[in-house]
Structure formats: C-alpha cells, structure tokens
Design a protein around this motif. Structure first.
Motif, PDB file in Angstrom:
ATOM      1  N   ALA A  10     -37.214 -88.712  76.487  1.00  0.00           N
ATOM      2  CA  ALA A  10     -37.976 -87.859  77.403  1.00  0.00           C
ATOM      3  C   ALA A  10     -37.371 -86.460  77.465  1.00  0.00           C
ATOM      4  CB  ALA A  10     -38.006 -88.479  78.785  1.00  0.00           C
ATOM      5  N   ILE A  11     -36.074 -86.392  77.487  1.00  0.00           N
ATOM      6  CA  ILE A  11     -35.423 -85.086  77.535  1.00  0.00           C
ATOM      7  C   ILE A  11     -34.363 -85.038  76.433  1.00  0.00           C
ATOM      8  CG2 ILE A  11     -33.939 -83.544  78.869  1.00  0.00           C
ATOM      9  CD1 ILE A  11     -35.317 -84.381  81.333  1.00  0.00           C
ATOM     10  N   VAL A  12     -34.384 -83.990  75.666  1.00  0.00           N
ATOM     11  CA  VAL A  12     -33.369 -83.852  74.629  1.00  0.00           C
ATOM     12  C   VAL A  12     -32.404 -82.742  75.020  1.00  0.00           C
ATOM     13  CG1 VAL A  12     -34.741 -84.788  72.741  1.00  0.00           C
ATOM     14  CG2 VAL A  12     -34.955 -82.395  73.352  1.00  0.00           C
ATOM     15  N   ARG A  13     -31.368 -82.554  74.218  1.00  0.00           N
ATOM     16  CA  ARG A  13     -30.388 -81.523  74.548  1.00  0.00           C
ATOM     17  C   ARG A  13     -31.033 -80.145  74.629  1.00  0.00           C
ATOM     18  NH1 ARG A  13     -26.930 -80.263  70.592  1.00  0.00           N
ATOM     19  NH2 ARG A  13     -28.124 -81.608  69.225  1.00  0.00           N
ATOM     20  N   ASN A  14     -30.561 -79.334  75.544  1.00  0.00           N
ATOM     21  CA  ASN A  14     -31.089 -77.979  75.615  1.00  0.00           C
ATOM     22  C   ASN A  14     -30.383 -77.120  74.572  1.00  0.00           C
ATOM     23  OD1 ASN A  14     -31.971 -75.473  76.092  1.00  0.00           O
ATOM     24  ND2 ASN A  14     -31.233 -75.330  78.192  1.00  0.00           N
ATOM     25  N   ASP A  15     -30.950 -77.158  73.356  1.00  0.00           N
ATOM     26  CA  ASP A  15     -30.319 -76.361  72.313  1.00  0.00           C
ATOM     27  C   ASP A  15     -31.268 -75.270  71.830  1.00  0.00           C
ATOM     28  OD1 ASP A  15     -32.007 -78.153  71.184  1.00  0.00           O
ATOM     29  OD2 ASP A  15     -30.507 -79.162  69.964  1.00  0.00           O
ATOM     30  N   ALA A  16     -32.019 -74.708  72.773  1.00  0.00           N
ATOM     31  CA  ALA A  16     -32.998 -73.677  72.412  1.00  0.00           C
ATOM     32  C   ALA A  16     -32.344 -72.527  71.646  1.00  0.00           C
ATOM     33  CB  ALA A  16     -33.684 -73.149  73.669  1.00  0.00           C
TER      34      ALA A  16
END
Ligand SMILES: Cc1ncc(COP(=O)(O)O)c(C=O)c1O
Length: 427
Positions: A10-16
C-alpha cells in the motif's frame, strides 16, 4: 494464476527525490509534473509517498480497464508462459482472433498490427501512397489542430506548428485545412491528393467532435474524387465515445449514416490498456494493397500484445463498458456544464462524447495560483494534483478527462467534487 502476481504494498518508500535524480539519464523531451508514481488499482493511483490520486487522465486515454486489472495480469501471465514473441513469418492464434474481433466491430476489412498510434498512422500514410502511386497522387490533407503522432510523417501530418518547429523540412505531401469545414476541404483538393485524414474527436487539439454533416460530406467528397478517407481513432476510439468508434457515435440517428464507412482507421492507446500495441483497419476493397514484403514491424501483433488486447476487448464487451462510458460520461459532462453555468468566469465550455471530455477554462483567471509563465491549463492541473486528482491539459486552456472505461459512478462523483472545490477556490 492470480497468486503469481502479489499485490504491491500500500505504501512504498518515499524515494521521490532519488527516482527523479535518475531521470538525469533520460532525454528531457517531456515536460513532467512533480509526481513520482508507484502503483495503482482501478482508477486510483498512488505516488511513492503513499498519496492517492483519482486518475481521470488514464495515461492519456490508455488505461481502458484502469490499473492492475486482474484480467490483464492474467492474460499477461498466461500468454507469457506460452509464447511472448514470434516473428510475423509465422501464424499464431492471438493475432488472428484479435483481428477478427476488431473487424467485427467496424466493417469487412483487415487489420495490420504495429506498436503505437504514430506507427498505425504511418501505415495508413503508406497505404495511401500505394493507392495513388501509379497515378502520381500522394498528398494527404489533414486538419488544423489535429494530432497524428511524433514520427517525421506524424508531425508532418499534424496540423499544429508547435510539433514541427525545429524539425523542418517536413515530409512532403501533407496540407492542413480548418476542421469541420467541408468547403475548405473541397477547395484544398489538388490533382495530387490521394487521401484525407481526420480525428473523429480532435483530442490534443482540445476535444472537438466532428459533426455528422462533416463526416457524411467527407465520405461523399472522397467518393467523388477517388480519395481514401482515414479516421485517426487513436485517442477517441475503442469505446471511449460510447461506441467502438467515435464516428459511429456521432452518426447515431443521422440520416444516411449507414453509407459512412471509412477506408482506414488507426487505433492504439485503449486497445492495449497500457501494453504497447497499435493497429490499423483497412476496408475490404483496399485490404490487399499492402502485399507481402511491402510493410512490417518486428513486434507488430506479438502473441503477448494481442492476448492482452483480446482480453481487454472481451472484458469491455462482457461488462458493457461502452454503455458505462456513455452513461458515466454523460453524468460528468452534464454536471460540468451545470458548474460552468454557475462559474462562467472560470469555465467557458464543456464538450466531448462519452469518457472523452474537454473543459475549456477562461483565458485569464486572476486568482489562479502558480507560475504565471505557465498556461492556465497547466496551473489548473497542478491544483488538481494537489487535491488528489490527475487530468490531462490540452492546449493552453483545456483540461481533458480521459479516464478508464470502467470508471465507477462513485469515482466520477468524487472527481467532480475535487474539480468543483478548485473552481470555487479560484472563483
Ligand atoms: C489522435 C492521435 N493520433 C496519434 C497519436 C500518436 O499515438 P502514439 O503516441 O501512440 O504514437 C496520438 C497520441 O496522443 C493521438 O492522440
């Protein structure tokens, strides 16, 4: 089969930032929004921070069944465990069945398979050249504000200077006249003219449908002058309008409509739901013009692409998604038109058919935030993004809705709410 493909988290690492950094290796030919997507389900998309977006852009009219549709996953897994690719030296069932299914939706004819919309149009251009070759006819007339792809012939055919700039000289043999203007088309025909190409609903040009009179008039003109009539249905086709082809929808109830059969139709986008595939249909009487050895492409009509497109066609028919496009599209359009009446200073016009809707914003909206050097359409789109909705800008003032054909009424309602909240904010 489904257990082979686990659902993404549902949520992945915030690696924007890390992902965007990698794009220094990518040719900067696209203006990108500041969003890094991770995964989706239906008409919901999630970015790498876990933020949810309602997807009304559909990857520019591509994701016909939405994101992560289990039928597509199943078709991909099943076909890829049998045969992904073989050359067009050989026959295989998925290509044959898909061709049969597409021909059934239009009229007697045949299909050529490629990989994109531009390539589908390119095939039609070659068909026209072959058709007129022995008489020295080669010229194809298209319309102003049209869009026909980014290859050299595609930008030459496109009736917008911005796509041509810097790439001159153009491929010879293309001229443009105003859209929905039969007299201008008639006047433009020269002894070298061999074909006319139009979009049933201009997409990139701002969602402008052809009129029934125009379509019927073009057919009669082409018959009179021995020209081929091509419909570029890359964006407006594949059930988006509420019928398989937008010309079928536009001509509903028009007297004489049964006489309207084009000579060629290009398709892509929703055909593959995100898996790259393009195609053109050619009417029976011209279907053998491109004989063995005259045209081809390595990946065209691969077993994998065709299995996916065939599954999508099956799901659309079984679930009557053309009806959903019609009904949900009408709901969206009517609601937006009511909004336009309340806020004429913000929304100038709402048009389109089915789930292809264009909302024309006012040229100047003083309270619209954002970089004033950017267009109204881009600044408004940025506001939609902040509020959790994706839509596609066209031109400088138009916002396009091109969602999945299975968009639910609940998602449509939520999208409208988001849109309305922004209009109220800047009114
Ligand atoms: C009407 C039309 N024709 C052709 C194309 C080109 O398709 P592709 O980008 O798949 O080459 C597009 C793409 O937006 C389109 O809208």
């Amino acid at each position: 089969m489904r257990e082979l493909v686990p659902q993404p988290p549902a949520i992945v690492r915030n690696d924007a930032a890390a992902v965007q950094f990698l794009f220094q290796n990518v040719v900067p030919s696209y203006g990108r929004f500041d969003i890094v997507l991770s995964h989706g389900a239906g008409s919901q998309l999630f970015d790498v921070t876990g933020k949810r977006y309602l997807d009304f852009g559909g990857g520019i009219a591509v994701t016909s069944l939405g994101h992560a549709h289990p039928a597509i996953t199943e078709a991909l897994v099943e076909q890829s465990s049998k045969l992904i690719h073989c050359s067009n030296f050989y026959y295989h069932e998925p290509q044959g069945k898909l061709a049969e299914g597409l021909v059934r939706e239009i009229a007697p004819g045949k299909i050529f398979f490629g990989n994109s919309g531009a390539e589908a149009n390119e095939g039609l251009f070659k068909l026209a050249r072959k058709f007129g070759h022995d008489e020295g006819r080669f010229e194809i007339i298209t319309t102003l504000n049209s869009f026909h792809g980014r290859t050299l012939a595609g930008i030459s055919a496109t009736g917008q200077d911005k796509v041509k700039k810097g790439f001159e000289p153009m491929v010879p043999g293309f001229r443009h006249v105003p859209f929905n203007d039969l007299d201008a088309m008639r006047a433009a025909i020269s002894p070298a003219t061999v074909a006319i190409m139009i979009e049933g609903i201009q997409g990139e040009g701002g969602v402008t449908p052809a009129t029934a009179e125009y379509l019927l008039g073009l057919r009669a003109l082409c018959d009179e002058k021995k020209l081929l009539l091509f419909m570029d249905s890359v964006q407006c086709g594949h059930f988006r309008s509420g019928r398989f082809q937008s010309f079928q929808r536009i001509l509903e109830n028009a007297p004489g409509a049964e006489k309207f059969i084009p000579d060629g139709v290009s398709m892509a986008k929703s055909l593959g739901g995100g898996f790259p595939i393009g195609a053109f249909w050619v009417r029976a009487q011209h279907a053998d013009l491109l004989g063995a050895g005259t045209h081809g492409t390595t990946y065209g009509g691969s077993p994998l692409a065709c299995a996916v497109a065939l599954k999508i066609l099956e799901v659309i028919k079984r679930e009557k998604l053309e009806e959903n496009a019609r009904v949900t599209g009408e709901f969206l359009k009517t609601s937006l038109q009511q909004l336009a009446q309340k806020f004429p200073g913000i929304i100038q016009n709402v048009r389109g058919l089915g789930l292809m809707i264009g909302i024309e914003l006012a040229a100047d909206i003083p309270a619209l935030p954002g970089d004033p050097t950017k267009s109204v359409a881009v600044r408004f789109t940025n506001m939609l993004h902040s509020s959790g909705m994706l839509a596609i800008p066209a031109g400088t003032q138009i916002i396009r809705f091109l969602p999945a054909l299975n968009l639910t009424r609940a998602d449509a309602g939520e999208g409208l709410q988001i849109f309305e909240s922004i209009v109220k904010k800047i009114a």
